[in-house]
Design a protein around this motif. Structure first.
Motif, PDB file in Angstrom:
ATOM      1  N   ASP A   1       0.828  -1.212   0.000  1.00 27.57           N
ATOM      2  CA  ASP A   1       0.000   0.000   0.000  1.00 27.57           C
ATOM      3  C   ASP A   1       0.861   1.261   0.000  1.00 27.57           C
ATOM      4  O   ASP A   1       0.545   2.233  -0.678  1.00 27.57           O
ATOM      5  N   ALA A   2       1.938   1.259   0.763  1.00 26.14           N
ATOM      6  CA  ALA A   2       2.826   2.427   0.849  1.00 26.14           C
ATOM      7  C   ALA A   2       3.864   2.454  -0.272  1.00 26.14           C
ATOM      8  O   ALA A   2       4.518   3.475  -0.488  1.00 26.14           O
ATOM      9  N   GLY A   3       4.063   1.325  -0.988  1.00 32.37           N
ATOM     10  CA  GLY A   3       5.080   1.254  -2.040  1.00 32.37           C
ATOM     11  C   GLY A   3       6.494   1.303  -1.490  1.00 32.37           C
ATOM     12  O   GLY A   3       7.376   1.930  -2.074  1.00 32.37           O
ATOM     13  N   THR A   4       6.704   0.619  -0.347  1.00 30.45           N
ATOM     14  CA  THR A   4       8.027   0.635   0.284  1.00 30.45           C
ATOM     15  C   THR A   4       8.477  -0.778   0.639  1.00 30.45           C
ATOM     16  O   THR A   4       7.668  -1.704   0.752  1.00 30.45           O
TER      17      THR A   4
ATOM     18  N   VAL B   1       9.662   1.138  -3.603  1.00 30.78           N
ATOM     19  CA  VAL B   1       9.683   0.049  -4.577  1.00 30.78           C
ATOM     20  C   VAL B   1       8.456   0.161  -5.470  1.00 30.78           C
ATOM     21  O   VAL B   1       7.419   0.664  -5.049  1.00 30.78           O
ATOM     22  N   ALA B   2       8.589  -0.308  -6.696  1.00 36.23           N
ATOM     23  CA  ALA B   2       7.449  -0.370  -7.609  1.00 36.23           C
ATOM     24  C   ALA B   2       6.486  -1.459  -7.137  1.00 36.23           C
ATOM     25  O   ALA B   2       6.869  -2.368  -6.395  1.00 36.23           O
ATOM     26  N   GLN B   3       5.260  -1.386  -7.586  1.00 29.48           N
ATOM     27  CA  GLN B   3       4.228  -2.323  -7.140  1.00 29.48           C
ATOM     28  C   GLN B   3       4.588  -3.782  -7.440  1.00 29.48           C
ATOM     29  O   GLN B   3       4.242  -4.673  -6.681  1.00 29.48           O
ATOM     30  N   ASP B   4       5.305  -4.025  -8.542  1.00 29.19           N
ATOM     31  CA  ASP B   4       5.614  -5.407  -8.923  1.00 29.19           C
ATOM     32  C   ASP B   4       7.014  -5.862  -8.502  1.00 29.19           C
ATOM     33  O   ASP B   4       7.497  -6.899  -8.952  1.00 29.19           O
TER      34      ASP B   4
END
Length: 181
Positions: free
Chosen positions: A52-55, A71-74
């Motif tokens: 959710d935070a992209g970390t 980090v990117a979602q994938d």
């Protein structure tokens, strides 16, 4: 879990336990826990993904340090990437690029589908496998323990049969010793 055999243990003892937790729907990792001992190198760390935070948050208990980064979602760790790659239907020569989180930063890697090979396991059985070549996108970049080659069985269930990786004292082969369904 990986352990060196009796002969290798005298030269370079290895005792690795790596637990990777993935979401069964997305196959994305939520947490990676590594406790390894390889020669004089010790590792006791955890990489946690907050989608959710992209970390990603990395805690190194051996060196008493931690950090958080975007980090990117994938983004995956290497182990969840190999788990996901088992399910892919790549054609020979096909290449895919991925971003992996490793310890305190992200790295871009490429995976190529190589030729089909027959792998003989320690129990004498022979299994048809796809050979995957794994390479770091930037030359000179060093990511600890990213194998150069991985062999994945063609039949179901698809499992990693063998890996070749570089370590400080040379090259190591990791071979599946026992398989149970």
């Amino acid at each position: 879990t990986a352990r060196s055999n009796r002969l290798v243990e005298k030269i370079y003892p290895v005792s690795d336990c790596i637990d990777c937790f993935v979401d069964p729907q997305t196959l994305l990792p939520s947490r990676l826990v590594k406790k390894t001992s390889e020669g004089r190198y010790l590792c006791d760390d955890t990489l946690t993904f907050d989608r959710d935070a992209g970390t990603a948050s990395w805690e190194d208990r051996q060196r008493v340090t931690n950090c958080q980064y975007s980090v990117a979602q994938d983004t995956r760790d290497f182990y969840s990437l190999m788990y996901m790659m088992r399910m892919q239907n790549l054609r020979r020569g096909e290449q895919r690029s991925f971003t992996i989180a490793s310890d305190d930063k992200v790295h871009d890697i490429r995976v190529w589908m190589g030729e089909e090979q027959t792998i003989e396991l320690p129990d004498g059985s022979k299994v048809t496998a796809n050979r995957l070549k794994v390479e770091q996108a930037k030359k000179g970049l060093f990511v600890r323990k990213v194998p150069g080659t991985v062999w994945v069985s063609r039949g179901n269930p698809r499992v990693i049969l063998k890996m070749q990786l570089r370590v400080p004292v040379g090259s190591v082969w990791v071979v599946l010793v026992d398989r149970r369904v």
